[in-house]
Design a protein around this motif. Structure first.
Motif, PDB file in Angstrom:
ATOM      1  N   LEU A 166       0.831  -1.205   0.000  1.00 16.43           N
ATOM      2  CA  LEU A 166       0.000   0.000   0.000  1.00 16.43           C
ATOM      3  C   LEU A 166       0.863   1.252   0.000  1.00 16.43           C
ATOM      4  N   GLY A 167       1.977   1.203   0.678  1.00 15.98           N
ATOM      5  CA  GLY A 167       2.866   2.360   0.727  1.00 15.98           C
ATOM      6  C   GLY A 167       3.369   2.741  -0.662  1.00 15.98           C
ATOM      7  N   TRP A 168       3.907   1.763  -1.393  1.00 18.08           N
ATOM      8  CA  TRP A 168       4.378   2.045  -2.749  1.00 18.08           C
ATOM      9  C   TRP A 168       3.219   2.432  -3.657  1.00 18.08           C
ATOM     10  N   GLY A 169       2.062   1.817  -3.453  1.00 17.24           N
ATOM     11  CA  GLY A 169       0.888   2.186  -4.240  1.00 17.24           C
ATOM     12  C   GLY A 169       0.548   3.661  -4.055  1.00 17.24           C
ATOM     13  N   LEU A 170       0.560   4.119  -2.812  1.00 16.40           N
ATOM     14  CA  LEU A 170       0.276   5.538  -2.538  1.00 16.40           C
ATOM     15  C   LEU A 170       1.350   6.448  -3.127  1.00 16.40           C
ATOM     16  N   VAL A 171       2.608   6.042  -3.026  1.00 20.47           N
ATOM     17  CA  VAL A 171       3.693   6.838  -3.610  1.00 20.47           C
ATOM     18  C   VAL A 171       3.465   6.979  -5.117  1.00 20.47           C
ATOM     19  N   ILE A 172       3.155   5.880  -5.774  1.00 22.46           N
ATOM     20  CA  ILE A 172       2.972   5.901  -7.230  1.00 22.46           C
ATOM     21  C   ILE A 172       1.751   6.729  -7.620  1.00 22.46           C
ATOM     22  N   ILE A 173       0.658   6.586  -6.886  1.00 24.99           N
ATOM     23  CA  ILE A 173      -0.545   7.379  -7.174  1.00 24.99           C
ATOM     24  C   ILE A 173      -0.231   8.873  -7.077  1.00 24.99           C
ATOM     25  N   ASN A 174       0.473   9.258  -6.026  1.00 19.29           N
ATOM     26  CA  ASN A 174       0.817  10.672  -5.844  1.00 19.29           C
ATOM     27  C   ASN A 174       1.768  11.162  -6.926  1.00 19.29           C
ATOM     28  N   LEU A 175       2.742  10.334  -7.304  1.00 18.48           N
ATOM     29  CA  LEU A 175       3.652  10.706  -8.386  1.00 18.48           C
ATOM     30  C   LEU A 175       2.908  10.827  -9.716  1.00 18.48           C
ATOM     31  N   MET A 176       1.963   9.930  -9.962  1.00 15.79           N
ATOM     32  CA  MET A 176       1.181   9.998 -11.200  1.00 15.79           C
ATOM     33  C   MET A 176       0.437  11.321 -11.297  1.00 15.79           C
ATOM     34  N   ALA A 177      -0.203  11.731 -10.201  1.00 14.08           N
ATOM     35  CA  ALA A 177      -0.954  12.990 -10.201  1.00 14.08           C
ATOM     36  C   ALA A 177      -0.014  14.177 -10.393  1.00 14.08           C
ATOM     37  N   LEU A 178       1.099  14.172  -9.681  1.00 18.38           N
ATOM     38  CA  LEU A 178       2.064  15.260  -9.795  1.00 18.38           C
ATOM     39  C   LEU A 178       2.620  15.350 -11.219  1.00 18.38           C
ATOM     40  N   LEU A 179       3.018  14.221 -11.769  1.00 23.63           N
ATOM     41  CA  LEU A 179       3.581  14.220 -13.122  1.00 23.63           C
ATOM     42  C   LEU A 179       2.548  14.614 -14.167  1.00 23.63           C
ATOM     43  N   ALA A 206      -5.720  23.722 -16.313  1.00 23.19           N
ATOM     44  CA  ALA A 206      -7.095  23.205 -16.278  1.00 23.19           C
ATOM     45  C   ALA A 206      -7.136  21.791 -15.689  1.00 23.19           C
ATOM     46  N   VAL A 207      -6.027  21.110 -15.708  1.00 20.42           N
ATOM     47  CA  VAL A 207      -5.941  19.734 -15.207  1.00 20.42           C
ATOM     48  C   VAL A 207      -5.780  19.698 -13.686  1.00 20.42           C
ATOM     49  N   LEU A 208      -5.334  20.783 -13.092  1.00 18.94           N
ATOM     50  CA  LEU A 208      -4.973  20.796 -11.674  1.00 18.94           C
ATOM     51  C   LEU A 208      -6.117  20.357 -10.758  1.00 18.94           C
ATOM     52  N   LEU A 209      -7.274  20.974 -10.849  1.00 20.18           N
ATOM     53  CA  LEU A 209      -8.362  20.648  -9.923  1.00 20.18           C
ATOM     54  C   LEU A 209      -8.832  19.198 -10.076  1.00 20.18           C
ATOM     55  N   PRO A 210      -9.099  18.701 -11.288  1.00 24.98           N
ATOM     56  CA  PRO A 210      -9.479  17.283 -11.395  1.00 24.98           C
ATOM     57  C   PRO A 210      -8.393  16.343 -10.854  1.00 24.98           C
ATOM     58  N   ALA A 211      -7.128  16.674 -11.081  1.00 24.03           N
ATOM     59  CA  ALA A 211      -6.041  15.820 -10.595  1.00 24.03           C
ATOM     60  C   ALA A 211      -5.993  15.815  -9.064  1.00 24.03           C
ATOM     61  N   VAL A 212      -6.136  16.983  -8.448  1.00 21.10           N
ATOM     62  CA  VAL A 212      -6.078  17.080  -6.982  1.00 21.10           C
ATOM     63  C   VAL A 212      -7.294  16.398  -6.354  1.00 21.10           C
ATOM     64  N   VAL A 213      -8.473  16.614  -6.916  1.00 17.31           N
ATOM     65  CA  VAL A 213      -9.679  15.968  -6.381  1.00 17.31           C
ATOM     66  C   VAL A 213      -9.536  14.446  -6.465  1.00 17.31           C
ATOM     67  N   GLY A 214      -9.107  13.954  -7.622  1.00 18.39           N
ATOM     68  CA  GLY A 214      -8.904  12.513  -7.781  1.00 18.39           C
ATOM     69  C   GLY A 214      -7.863  11.973  -6.821  1.00 18.39           C
ATOM     70  N   LEU A 215      -6.783  12.712  -6.656  1.00 15.79           N
ATOM     71  CA  LEU A 215      -5.715  12.294  -5.752  1.00 15.79           C
ATOM     72  C   LEU A 215      -6.212  12.207  -4.309  1.00 15.79           C
ATOM     73  N   VAL A 216      -6.912  13.224  -3.856  1.00 10.13           N
ATOM     74  CA  VAL A 216      -7.421  13.235  -2.482  1.00 10.13           C
ATOM     75  C   VAL A 216      -8.401  12.082  -2.268  1.00 10.13           C
ATOM     76  N   LEU A 217      -9.300  11.860  -3.220  1.00  6.21           N
ATOM     77  CA  LEU A 217     -10.264  10.771  -3.080  1.00  6.21           C
ATOM     78  C   LEU A 217      -9.582   9.403  -3.075  1.00  6.21           C
ATOM     79  N   CYS A 218      -8.623   9.202  -3.960  1.00  4.40           N
ATOM     80  CA  CYS A 218      -7.917   7.917  -4.014  1.00  4.40           C
ATOM     81  C   CYS A 218      -7.093   7.679  -2.756  1.00  4.40           C
ATOM     82  N   ASP A 219      -6.332   8.681  -2.346  1.00 10.95           N
ATOM     83  CA  ASP A 219      -5.521   8.536  -1.129  1.00 10.95           C
ATOM     84  C   ASP A 219      -6.409   8.256   0.083  1.00 10.95           C
TER      85      ASP A 219
END
Length: 169
Positions: free
Chosen positions: A109-122, A137-150
């Motif tokens: 789960l730790g690496w999964g979270l790291v990868i999810i966060n890196l995917m959103a950042l990249l 324009a991508v920022l808000l959808p990316a942050v919302v998705g990231l927060v929900l997934c995390d």
């Protein structure tokens, strides 16, 4: 016929609802990788790829969204003239989805979270780098998705007493 389909799909891709749901496909992808289900992973990837045209075209398209999608469309149409940077971008998408599946396949789960966060950042960095101001324009959808997934992954980890670690359990 192909051009008609592409125009139809592109018009729907301007609906930003698809931009908000696309990051959420991380959750079923992680689940099916955790369950080691090739069929589930494949179905999730198909759903991810088709989700951009699930919604009707919006009545009004934000100019930043339109500019960003025009940039993406131009990039896709110039596939024969791709620079090494663009090839690396495509490989990064494939590599990050593969890394995500591997992390959850190996129950990390730790690496999964790291990868999810890196995917959103990249995604945001690439979008702004390629699309200039329209990339934001991508920022808000990316942050919302990231927060929900995390949040979902941390909640599941706590609910089932799973360790969030960079080591395999």
């Amino acid at each position: 016929m192909l051009q008609e389909f592409l125009d139809w799909a592109y018009a729907r891709h301007t609906n930003t609802l698809s931009w908000y749901i696309r990051p959420l496909f991380v959750l079923p992808l992680a689940y099916f990788a955790w369950r080691r289900s090739w069929k589930g992973i494949a179905l999730t990837i198909v759903a991810l790829l088709t989700s951009m045209f699930w919604f009707p075209p919006p009545e009004r398209v934000d100019p930043h969204v339109q500019a960003f999608l025009d940039m993406e469309k131009e990039l896709i149409l110039s596939i024969g003239d791709l620079s090494p940077f663009h090839v690396l971008g495509v490989l990064a998408v494939i590599g990050s989805l593969t890394a995500l599946c591997l992390a959850f396949w190996h129950r990390s789960l730790g690496w999964g979270l790291v990868i999810i966060n890196l995917m959103a950042l990249l995604k945001v960095v690439w979008s702004v780098g390629e699309g200039d101001d329209s990339g934001w324009a991508v920022l808000l959808p990316a942050v919302v998705g990231l927060v929900l997934c995390d949040t979902a992954i941390v909640w599941i980890a706590r609910r089932f007493r799973l360790p969030i670690s960079l080591r395999r359990p």
